[in-house]
Design a protein around this motif. Structure first.
Motif, PDB file in Angstrom:
ATOM      1  N   ARG A  94       0.826  -1.208   0.000  1.00  0.00           N
ATOM      2  CA  ARG A  94       0.000   0.000   0.000  1.00  0.00           C
ATOM      3  C   ARG A  94       0.864   1.264   0.000  1.00  0.00           C
ATOM      4  O   ARG A  94       1.873   1.335   0.701  1.00  0.00           O
ATOM      5  N   CYS A 118       0.477   5.349   0.712  1.00  0.00           N
ATOM      6  CA  CYS A 118      -0.414   6.313   1.358  1.00  0.00           C
ATOM      7  C   CYS A 118       0.218   7.692   1.382  1.00  0.00           C
ATOM      8  O   CYS A 118       1.432   7.839   1.308  1.00  0.00           O
ATOM      9  N   GLU A 153      -4.441   8.960   3.833  1.00  0.00           N
ATOM     10  CA  GLU A 153      -5.196   8.817   2.587  1.00  0.00           C
ATOM     11  C   GLU A 153      -4.535   7.789   1.667  1.00  0.00           C
ATOM     12  O   GLU A 153      -3.321   7.820   1.467  1.00  0.00           O
ATOM     13  N   VAL A 192      -3.092   6.329  -1.532  1.00  0.00           N
ATOM     14  CA  VAL A 192      -2.615   6.709  -2.856  1.00  0.00           C
ATOM     15  C   VAL A 192      -2.874   5.560  -3.821  1.00  0.00           C
ATOM     16  O   VAL A 192      -3.214   5.770  -4.982  1.00  0.00           O
ATOM     17  N   GLY A 193      -2.729   4.331  -3.337  1.00  0.00           N
ATOM     18  CA  GLY A 193      -2.997   3.179  -4.187  1.00  0.00           C
ATOM     19  C   GLY A 193      -2.467   1.897  -3.600  1.00  0.00           C
ATOM     20  O   GLY A 193      -1.849   1.879  -2.525  1.00  0.00           O
ATOM     21  N   THR A 250      -3.235   0.016  -8.569  1.00  0.00           N
ATOM     22  CA  THR A 250      -4.618   0.478  -8.552  1.00  0.00           C
ATOM     23  C   THR A 250      -4.654   1.775  -7.764  1.00  0.00           C
ATOM     24  O   THR A 250      -4.353   1.776  -6.564  1.00  0.00           O
ATOM     25  N   GLY A 290      -5.694   5.028  -5.598  1.00  0.00           N
ATOM     26  CA  GLY A 290      -6.635   5.335  -4.531  1.00  0.00           C
ATOM     27  C   GLY A 290      -7.048   6.795  -4.600  1.00  0.00           C
ATOM     28  O   GLY A 290      -6.661   7.537  -5.510  1.00  0.00           O
ATOM     29  N   GLU A 291      -7.788   7.216  -3.607  1.00  0.00           N
ATOM     30  CA  GLU A 291      -8.334   8.578  -3.570  1.00  0.00           C
ATOM     31  C   GLU A 291      -7.273   9.663  -3.663  1.00  0.00           C
ATOM     32  O   GLU A 291      -7.490  10.713  -4.257  1.00  0.00           O
ATOM     33  N   ALA A 292      -6.113   9.456  -3.059  1.00  0.00           N
ATOM     34  CA  ALA A 292      -5.091  10.502  -2.990  1.00  0.00           C
ATOM     35  C   ALA A 292      -4.096  10.467  -4.150  1.00  0.00           C
ATOM     36  O   ALA A 292      -3.173  11.279  -4.195  1.00  0.00           O
ATOM     37  N   TYR A 293      -4.277   9.566  -5.112  1.00  0.00           N
ATOM     38  CA  TYR A 293      -3.309   9.472  -6.204  1.00  0.00           C
ATOM     39  C   TYR A 293      -3.262  10.740  -7.048  1.00  0.00           C
ATOM     40  O   TYR A 293      -2.185  11.204  -7.428  1.00  0.00           O
ATOM     41  N   ALA A 294      -4.392  11.310  -7.337  1.00  0.00           N
ATOM     42  CA  ALA A 294      -4.426  12.510  -8.183  1.00  0.00           C
ATOM     43  C   ALA A 294      -3.554  13.631  -7.620  1.00  0.00           C
ATOM     44  O   ALA A 294      -2.945  14.394  -8.371  1.00  0.00           O
ATOM     45  N   GLN A 319       0.220  12.303  -8.470  1.00  0.00           N
ATOM     46  CA  GLN A 319       0.536  11.726  -9.775  1.00  0.00           C
ATOM     47  C   GLN A 319       1.581  12.538 -10.525  1.00  0.00           C
ATOM     48  O   GLN A 319       2.523  11.985 -11.099  1.00  0.00           O
TER      49      GLN A 319
END
Length: 107
Positions: free
Chosen positions: A9, A11, A15, A17-18, A35, A37-41, A44
């Motif tokens: 994981r 993070c 949060e 990240v993926g 894959t 997660g919510e915080a990837y954007a 990135q």
């Protein structure tokens, strides 16, 4: 070494990240399907910049600065828990990394 099939994981604080589902272990490098997660954007662009700089041979100081920002913003956890040191790359739906159970020595 039994890494294949593990989920690692990434993070940013608490949060997600993926997640990385390991499908290749060429020790010391592990790689797998990423894959987001919510915080990837939010991070990135940091990974995109780090990869672009790693492909250049003219300014490793810029790469180190970019990677230091990644290290400040994200953490990596194995199935057993957080790892103190890592070098992580993410591109599209793939991630590859190496890690250490001990902090790296400062140079």
């Amino acid at each position: 070494m039994g890494f294949e099939g593990e989920v690692w994981r990434v993070c940013s604080g608490v949060e997600p990240v993926g997640e990385i589902l390991i499908d290749d272990a060429d020790f010391p490098w592990l790689s797998g399907r990423f894959t987001p997660g919510e915080a990837y954007a939010a991070v990135q662009a940091l990974f995109d910049r780090e990869l672009a700089l790693s492909e250049r041979d003219d300014d490793w100081a810029m790469w180190e600065e970019a990677y230091d920002e990644i290290r400040r913003r994200v953490s990596l956890s194995s199935p057993q828990g957080p790892v103190p040191e890592f070098l992580l790359h993410i591109q599209g739906d793939r991630a590859w990394f190496r890690w250490s159970d001990e902090p790296f020595e400062e140079q």
